[in-house]
Design a protein around this motif. Structure first.
Motif, PDB file in Angstrom:
ATOM      1  N   LYS A   1       0.835  -1.205   0.000  1.00  0.00           N
ATOM      2  CA  LYS A   1       0.000   0.000   0.000  1.00  0.00           C
ATOM      3  C   LYS A   1       0.869   1.255   0.000  1.00  0.00           C
ATOM      4  N   LEU A   2       1.942   1.229   0.762  1.00  0.00           N
ATOM      5  CA  LEU A   2       2.851   2.367   0.821  1.00  0.00           C
ATOM      6  C   LEU A   2       3.515   2.605  -0.534  1.00  0.00           C
ATOM      7  N   GLU A   3       3.918   1.538  -1.209  1.00  0.00           N
ATOM      8  CA  GLU A   3       4.523   1.672  -2.534  1.00  0.00           C
ATOM      9  C   GLU A   3       3.534   2.277  -3.531  1.00  0.00           C
ATOM     10  N   ILE A   4       2.277   1.846  -3.464  1.00  0.00           N
ATOM     11  CA  ILE A   4       1.246   2.403  -4.349  1.00  0.00           C
ATOM     12  C   ILE A   4       1.041   3.878  -4.045  1.00  0.00           C
ATOM     13  N   ALA A   5       0.966   4.217  -2.759  1.00  0.00           N
ATOM     14  CA  ALA A   5       0.788   5.621  -2.368  1.00  0.00           C
ATOM     15  C   ALA A   5       1.973   6.466  -2.824  1.00  0.00           C
ATOM     16  N   ASN A   6       3.177   5.931  -2.706  1.00  0.00           N
ATOM     17  CA  ASN A   6       4.371   6.659  -3.164  1.00  0.00           C
ATOM     18  C   ASN A   6       4.330   6.891  -4.670  1.00  0.00           C
ATOM     19  N   ASP A   7       3.915   5.859  -5.417  1.00  0.00           N
ATOM     20  CA  ASP A   7       3.803   6.005  -6.870  1.00  0.00           C
ATOM     21  C   ASP A   7       2.778   7.070  -7.230  1.00  0.00           C
TER      22      ASP A   7
ATOM     23  N   LEU B   1       1.798   9.615  -5.354  1.00  0.00           N
ATOM     24  CA  LEU B   1       2.333  10.921  -4.955  1.00  0.00           C
ATOM     25  C   LEU B   1       3.361  11.415  -5.962  1.00  0.00           C
ATOM     26  N   GLU B   2       4.220  10.535  -6.398  1.00  0.00           N
ATOM     27  CA  GLU B   2       5.227  10.890  -7.394  1.00  0.00           C
ATOM     28  C   GLU B   2       4.556  11.355  -8.689  1.00  0.00           C
ATOM     29  N   PHE B   3       3.501  10.666  -9.101  1.00  0.00           N
ATOM     30  CA  PHE B   3       2.758  11.036 -10.304  1.00  0.00           C
ATOM     31  C   PHE B   3       2.152  12.431 -10.149  1.00  0.00           C
ATOM     32  N   LEU B   4       1.537  12.689  -8.998  1.00  0.00           N
ATOM     33  CA  LEU B   4       0.923  14.010  -8.751  1.00  0.00           C
ATOM     34  C   LEU B   4       1.972  15.116  -8.757  1.00  0.00           C
ATOM     35  N   LEU B   5       3.106  14.866  -8.147  1.00  0.00           N
ATOM     36  CA  LEU B   5       4.183  15.865  -8.109  1.00  0.00           C
ATOM     37  C   LEU B   5       4.696  16.170  -9.509  1.00  0.00           C
ATOM     38  N   ARG B   6       4.853  15.138 -10.317  1.00  0.00           N
ATOM     39  CA  ARG B   6       5.313  15.341 -11.706  1.00  0.00           C
ATOM     40  C   ARG B   6       4.281  16.151 -12.484  1.00  0.00           C
ATOM     41  N   GLN B   7       3.012  15.855 -12.278  1.00  0.00           N
ATOM     42  CA  GLN B   7       1.940  16.587 -12.974  1.00  0.00           C
ATOM     43  C   GLN B   7       2.002  18.078 -12.609  1.00  0.00           C
ATOM     44  N   ARG B   8       2.208  18.372 -11.330  1.00  0.00           N
ATOM     45  CA  ARG B   8       2.269  19.778 -10.878  1.00  0.00           C
ATOM     46  C   ARG B   8       3.499  20.474 -11.442  1.00  0.00           C
ATOM     47  N   LEU B   9       4.604  19.759 -11.505  1.00  0.00           N
ATOM     48  CA  LEU B   9       5.820  20.363 -12.016  1.00  0.00           C
ATOM     49  C   LEU B   9       5.710  20.671 -13.509  1.00  0.00           C
ATOM     50  N   LEU B  10       4.998  19.816 -14.216  1.00  0.00           N
ATOM     51  CA  LEU B  10       4.834  20.023 -15.657  1.00  0.00           C
ATOM     52  C   LEU B  10       3.812  21.083 -15.993  1.00  0.00           C
ATOM     53  N   SER B  11       2.907  21.386 -15.078  1.00  0.00           N
ATOM     54  CA  SER B  11       1.860  22.379 -15.399  1.00  0.00           C
ATOM     55  C   SER B  11       2.232  23.783 -14.996  1.00  0.00           C
TER      56      SER B  11
END
Length: 157
Positions: free
Chosen positions: A139-145, A147-157
Motif C-alpha cells: 500500500k505504501l509503494e502504491i501511495a508513493n507512486d 504521490l510521485e505522479f501528482l508531483l510530476r503533474q504539478r511540475l509540468l503544469s
C-alpha cells in the motif's frame, strides 16, 4: 468448509513415525487445521496443494532430514513459519536449522502439548504480523507512486 474451519491456523506436521502423526492430529485437530505427512517428499506435496502457515518437522527422518526438508521449502514458500522437532539434542542440527532452514523455533521430543500449542500460537503471531507488514508495504509503494505522479503533474503544469 465452515467459517470456523477457515479461521483455524493451518499446521503441517512432518514425521516418519505414524504414531507421532496420529498423536499430533488427535491432540490438535480441534483447534488447528492439521495436515500431516510421513516424509519430506509428502510434506512438499502437501505444501504445494494447501495454504500452510506453520510447519513442524521431525529432524531425523530417512531420505530427507528435517533441515533438508525446510531448506527445500524455502525454495518455493518462504511465508510459513518453520519449527524443528527432534528427540536428539544435536547442537549441529540446531545450528543448521537456524542457518539453513530459517527455523523459528527448535523443540524437543517428546513434545509437551501446552509448550507446542504456545509455540504454534507465537509462530502464528509472527506469521500474521509479517503478512500485515507485507500488505502495508504494498500500500505504501502504491501511495508513493501516486504521490510521485501528482508531483510530476504539478511540475509540468
Amino acid at each position: 468448509m465452515t467459517n470456523q474451519e477457515t479461521d483455524k491456523i493451518s499446521v503441517l506436521y512432518v514425521d516418519d513415525e505414524e504414531n507421532n502423526l496420529r498423536s499430533f492430529k488427535a491432540t490438535f485437530r480441534k483447534i488447528y487445521k492439521v495436515h500431516t505427512a510421513i516424509s519430506g517428499e509428502e510434506g512438499l506435496e502437501v505444501l504445494k496443494n494447501n495454504e500452510i502457515q506453520i510447519i513442524i518437522t521431525d529432524q531425523r527422518m530417512p531420505e530427507m532430514t528435517g533441515i533438508e526438508f525446510l531448506t527445500k521449502v524455502l525454495d518455493f514458500k518462504k511465508e510459513p513459519m518453520r519449527m524443528l522437532l527432534t528427540g536428539y539434542s544435536d547442537i549441529n542440527a540446531v545450528i543448521d536449522s537456524i542457518n539453513k532452514g530459517e527455523v523459528y523455533r527448535y523443540l524437543t521430543k517428546p513434545w509437551n502439548e501446552n509448550e507446542l500449542r504456545s509455540a504454534i500460537e507465537s509462530a502464528y503471531e509472527v506469521f500474521a504480523l509479517r503478512k500485515e507488514n507485507k500488505e502495508l508495504l504494498k500500500k505504501l509503494e502504491i501511495a508513493n507512486d501516486q504521490l510521485e505522479f501528482l508531483l510530476r503533474q504539478r511540475l509540468l503544469s
